[in-house]
Write a protein that holds these residues in place. Structure first.
Motif, PDB file in Angstrom:
ATOM      1  N   VAL A   5       0.847  -1.185   0.000  1.00  0.00           N
ATOM      2  CA  VAL A   5       0.000   0.000   0.000  1.00  0.00           C
ATOM      3  C   VAL A   5       0.885   1.237   0.000  1.00  0.00           C
ATOM      4  O   VAL A   5       1.749   1.391   0.874  1.00  0.00           O
ATOM      5  CB  VAL A   5      -0.946   0.027   1.219  1.00  0.00           C
ATOM      6  N   ILE A   6       0.695   2.084  -1.007  1.00  0.00           N
ATOM      7  CA  ILE A   6       1.415   3.346  -1.123  1.00  0.00           C
ATOM      8  C   ILE A   6       0.436   4.459  -0.764  1.00  0.00           C
ATOM      9  O   ILE A   6      -0.614   4.593  -1.406  1.00  0.00           O
ATOM     10  CB  ILE A   6       1.939   3.570  -2.558  1.00  0.00           C
ATOM     11  N   LYS A   7       0.758   5.238   0.257  1.00  0.00           N
ATOM     12  CA  LYS A   7      -0.157   6.271   0.738  1.00  0.00           C
ATOM     13  C   LYS A   7       0.467   7.661   0.593  1.00  0.00           C
ATOM     14  O   LYS A   7       1.446   7.983   1.279  1.00  0.00           O
ATOM     15  CB  LYS A   7      -0.508   6.039   2.217  1.00  0.00           C
ATOM     16  N   ASN A   8      -0.074   8.443  -0.329  1.00  0.00           N
ATOM     17  CA  ASN A   8       0.273   9.857  -0.452  1.00  0.00           C
ATOM     18  C   ASN A   8       1.782  10.081  -0.561  1.00  0.00           C
ATOM     19  O   ASN A   8       2.348  11.000   0.031  1.00  0.00           O
ATOM     20  CB  ASN A   8      -0.286  10.640   0.752  1.00  0.00           C
ATOM     21  N   VAL A   9       2.453   9.253  -1.346  1.00  0.00           N
ATOM     22  CA  VAL A   9       3.909   9.324  -1.461  1.00  0.00           C
ATOM     23  C   VAL A   9       4.311  10.387  -2.484  1.00  0.00           C
ATOM     24  O   VAL A   9       3.810  10.427  -3.612  1.00  0.00           O
ATOM     25  CB  VAL A   9       4.496   7.957  -1.860  1.00  0.00           C
ATOM     26  N   ALA A  10       5.193  11.280  -2.061  1.00  0.00           N
ATOM     27  CA  ALA A  10       5.758  12.303  -2.940  1.00  0.00           C
ATOM     28  C   ALA A  10       7.269  12.303  -2.771  1.00  0.00           C
ATOM     29  O   ALA A  10       7.795  11.884  -1.733  1.00  0.00           O
ATOM     30  CB  ALA A  10       5.189  13.678  -2.614  1.00  0.00           C
ATOM     31  N   LYS A  11       7.956  12.768  -3.817  1.00  0.00           N
ATOM     32  CA  LYS A  11       9.410  12.845  -3.744  1.00  0.00           C
ATOM     33  C   LYS A  11       9.887  14.057  -4.526  1.00  0.00           C
ATOM     34  O   LYS A  11       9.524  14.259  -5.697  1.00  0.00           O
ATOM     35  CB  LYS A  11      10.053  11.577  -4.330  1.00  0.00           C
ATOM     36  N   SER A  12      10.705  14.871  -3.865  1.00  0.00           N
ATOM     37  CA  SER A  12      11.306  16.036  -4.509  1.00  0.00           C
ATOM     38  C   SER A  12      12.815  15.916  -4.479  1.00  0.00           C
ATOM     39  O   SER A  12      13.400  15.439  -3.491  1.00  0.00           O
ATOM     40  CB  SER A  12      10.881  17.326  -3.800  1.00  0.00           C
ATOM     41  N   PHE A  13      13.451  16.351  -5.554  1.00  0.00           N
ATOM     42  CA  PHE A  13      14.897  16.481  -5.613  1.00  0.00           C
ATOM     43  C   PHE A  13      15.178  17.969  -5.800  1.00  0.00           C
ATOM     44  O   PHE A  13      15.102  18.480  -6.922  1.00  0.00           O
ATOM     45  CB  PHE A  13      15.476  15.670  -6.768  1.00  0.00           C
ATOM     46  N   GLY A  14      15.428  18.663  -4.695  1.00  0.00           N
ATOM     47  CA  GLY A  14      15.549  20.111  -4.763  1.00  0.00           C
ATOM     48  C   GLY A  14      14.207  20.707  -5.154  1.00  0.00           C
ATOM     49  O   GLY A  14      13.176  20.417  -4.566  1.00  0.00           O
ATOM     50  N   SER A  15      14.213  21.525  -6.206  1.00  0.00           N
ATOM     51  CA  SER A  15      12.967  22.147  -6.654  1.00  0.00           C
ATOM     52  C   SER A  15      12.176  21.256  -7.612  1.00  0.00           C
ATOM     53  O   SER A  15      11.039  21.576  -7.963  1.00  0.00           O
ATOM     54  CB  SER A  15      13.279  23.484  -7.352  1.00  0.00           C
ATOM     55  N   PHE A  16      12.773  20.134  -8.033  1.00  0.00           N
ATOM     56  CA  PHE A  16      12.099  19.242  -8.967  1.00  0.00           C
ATOM     57  C   PHE A  16      11.263  18.218  -8.221  1.00  0.00           C
ATOM     58  O   PHE A  16      11.761  17.501  -7.356  1.00  0.00           O
ATOM     59  CB  PHE A  16      13.115  18.513  -9.853  1.00  0.00           C
ATOM     60  N   LYS A  17       9.981  18.135  -8.553  1.00  0.00           N
ATOM     61  CA  LYS A  17       9.083  17.193  -7.913  1.00  0.00           C
ATOM     62  C   LYS A  17       8.948  15.957  -8.791  1.00  0.00           C
ATOM     63  O   LYS A  17       8.305  15.992  -9.842  1.00  0.00           O
ATOM     64  CB  LYS A  17       7.721  17.828  -7.657  1.00  0.00           C
ATOM     65  N   ALA A  18       9.560  14.870  -8.365  1.00  0.00           N
ATOM     66  CA  ALA A  18       9.563  13.646  -9.167  1.00  0.00           C
ATOM     67  C   ALA A  18       8.274  12.854  -9.016  1.00  0.00           C
ATOM     68  O   ALA A  18       7.851  12.171  -9.953  1.00  0.00           O
ATOM     69  CB  ALA A  18      10.750  12.770  -8.774  1.00  0.00           C
ATOM     70  N   LEU A  19       7.660  12.909  -7.830  1.00  0.00           N
ATOM     71  CA  LEU A  19       6.397  12.220  -7.578  1.00  0.00           C
ATOM     72  C   LEU A  19       5.440  13.170  -6.891  1.00  0.00           C
ATOM     73  O   LEU A  19       5.837  13.920  -5.991  1.00  0.00           O
ATOM     74  CB  LEU A  19       6.606  10.980  -6.695  1.00  0.00           C
ATOM     75  N   HIS A  20       4.159  13.081  -7.292  1.00  0.00           N
ATOM     76  CA  HIS A  20       3.134  13.955  -6.724  1.00  0.00           C
ATOM     77  C   HIS A  20       2.073  13.105  -6.027  1.00  0.00           C
ATOM     78  O   HIS A  20       1.204  12.530  -6.688  1.00  0.00           O
ATOM     79  CB  HIS A  20       2.460  14.783  -7.816  1.00  0.00           C
ATOM     80  N   SER A  21       2.131  12.976  -4.723  1.00  0.00           N
ATOM     81  CA  SER A  21       1.056  12.374  -3.921  1.00  0.00           C
ATOM     82  C   SER A  21       0.497  11.100  -4.555  1.00  0.00           C
ATOM     83  O   SER A  21      -0.685  11.024  -4.914  1.00  0.00           O
ATOM     84  CB  SER A  21      -0.062  13.383  -3.695  1.00  0.00           C
TER      85      SER A  21
END
Length: 348
Positions: A5-21
């Motif tokens: 189960v993946i819940k609201n996962v986001a990932k940013s590298f500096g100002s770049f957002k690789a994953l959005h919720s």
């Protein structure tokens, strides 16, 4: 149970957002494929599940246990990489046994698991060879056998077949699907190859710009894309799109012909049809042939319809040539419609 189960996962590298919720659930023993172009976030999501990346926000659960704070070795996972990651100075037996020895399992148990997984992957006759002496396909089998020998709850695969030639990929696809079904292991498989995705997956998550655009069975994604991007990305060749103008309640003008469509209060939407869902007919679009590509059982014809490229997969018995005019009729049940502003599918 190895439900993920993946819940609201986001990932940013500096100002770049690789994953959005990102939210998703992979059921126990399911084969889930993350499909998308390079840079869409699929490998980042896989690495977060594996514990090789830390999410900026959100939670990862495996088998009812939250694991996003745990190191990879405590998550009950095994991973198969694109570059195989086998040790050329070790034999096939030693490669498969490597993780088991790290776990300090007794030798009889190690031998049992190595032999069993080698037989599953049809490499039992190679156990005494050094992996540096193997072909690419054989090394890939060793990498999968090593992962299966760990008896993990989850196997994560990051484009594992991309370095193989076309024939080997075909063989390995069929082999992987059978082996992983037999092992009853939950699998997440990353690829940009839609043929791999369609042939292997129980479900596909199509990703674009760090978001999951559609999560469904291969047939549903192909036949009923939830967004214009899915229709344009899935299929070879992809869907054709033509602007449609409202002429009445539920009536639309598309490339000079009128047809029934969605009953919505909008002046302009978009008509879509797959190339194999049109046929040479007495009524339909006027199409000027530009390129003819014989493909054996079928012929791919690239035309111009309403000033835009339009592809049709037609019977190979149809004879045509560049410059000719065809009349192409869409199969009514296969027509799809999209909102040009939101890019979302519109129910007819």
């Amino acid at each position: 149970m190895a439900e993920i189960v993946i819940k609201n996962v986001a990932k940013s590298f500096g100002s770049f957002k690789a994953l959005h919720s990102v939210d998703m659930t992979i059921t126990d023993q399911e084969f889930m494929v993350l499909l998308g172009a390079s840079g869409c976030g699929k490998t980042t999501l896989l690495r977060i599940i594996a514990g090789l990346e830390t999410p900026t926000q959100g939670e990862v659960w495996i088998g009812g246990r939250r694991v996003d704070h745990l190191p990879p070795r405590q998550r009950g996972i095994a991973m198969v990489f694109q570059n195989y990651a086998v040790f050329p100075h070790l034999t096939v037996f030693e490669n498969i046994a490597f993780g088991l020895r790290m776990q300090k399992l007794p030798h009889p148990e190690i031998e049992r698991r190595v032999v069993r997984t080698a037989e599953l992957m049809h490499i039992e006759q190679l156990l005494k060879r050094y992996s540096g002496q193997l072909s690419g396909g054989q090394r890939q089998r060793v990498a999968v056998a090593r992962a299966l020998a760990m008896e993990p709850d989850v196997i994560l695969m990051d484009e594992p077949l991309s370095n193989l030639d076309a024939l080997l990929r075909l063989e390995m696809r069929a082999e992987l699907k059978g082996v992983l079904a037999e092992s009853k292991t939950t699998t997440i498989y990353v690829t940009h190859d839609q043929v791999e995705a369609m042939s292997l997956a129980d479900r596909i998550s199509v990703m674009n710009g760090g978001r999951i655009v559609q999560n469904d069975t291969p047939v549903e994604i192909y036949r009923n894309p939830a967004a214009r991007f899915v229709g344009s990305f899935i299929g070879n060749p992809p869907m054709n799109f033509i602007p449609a103008k409202r002429v009445g309640n539920g009536r639309w003008r598309v490339a000079g012909i009128e047809m029934d469509g969605p009953q919505i209060d909008r002046e302009n939407i978009e008509f879509a049809i797959r190339p194999e869902d049109v046929e040479s007919a007495g009524q339909g679009f006027s199409a000027t042939v530009r390129v003819v590509e014989p493909l054996g059982a079928h012929t791919l014809v690239t035309c111009e319809v309403d000033g835009k490229p339009f592809r049709a997969v037609l019977d190979s018995d149809l004879r045509t040539a560049p410059g000719e005019i065809l009349t192409l009729g869409p199969v009514a049940a296969r027509v799809r419609w999209f909102d040009p502003d939101t890019q979302a599918a519109i129910a007819a």
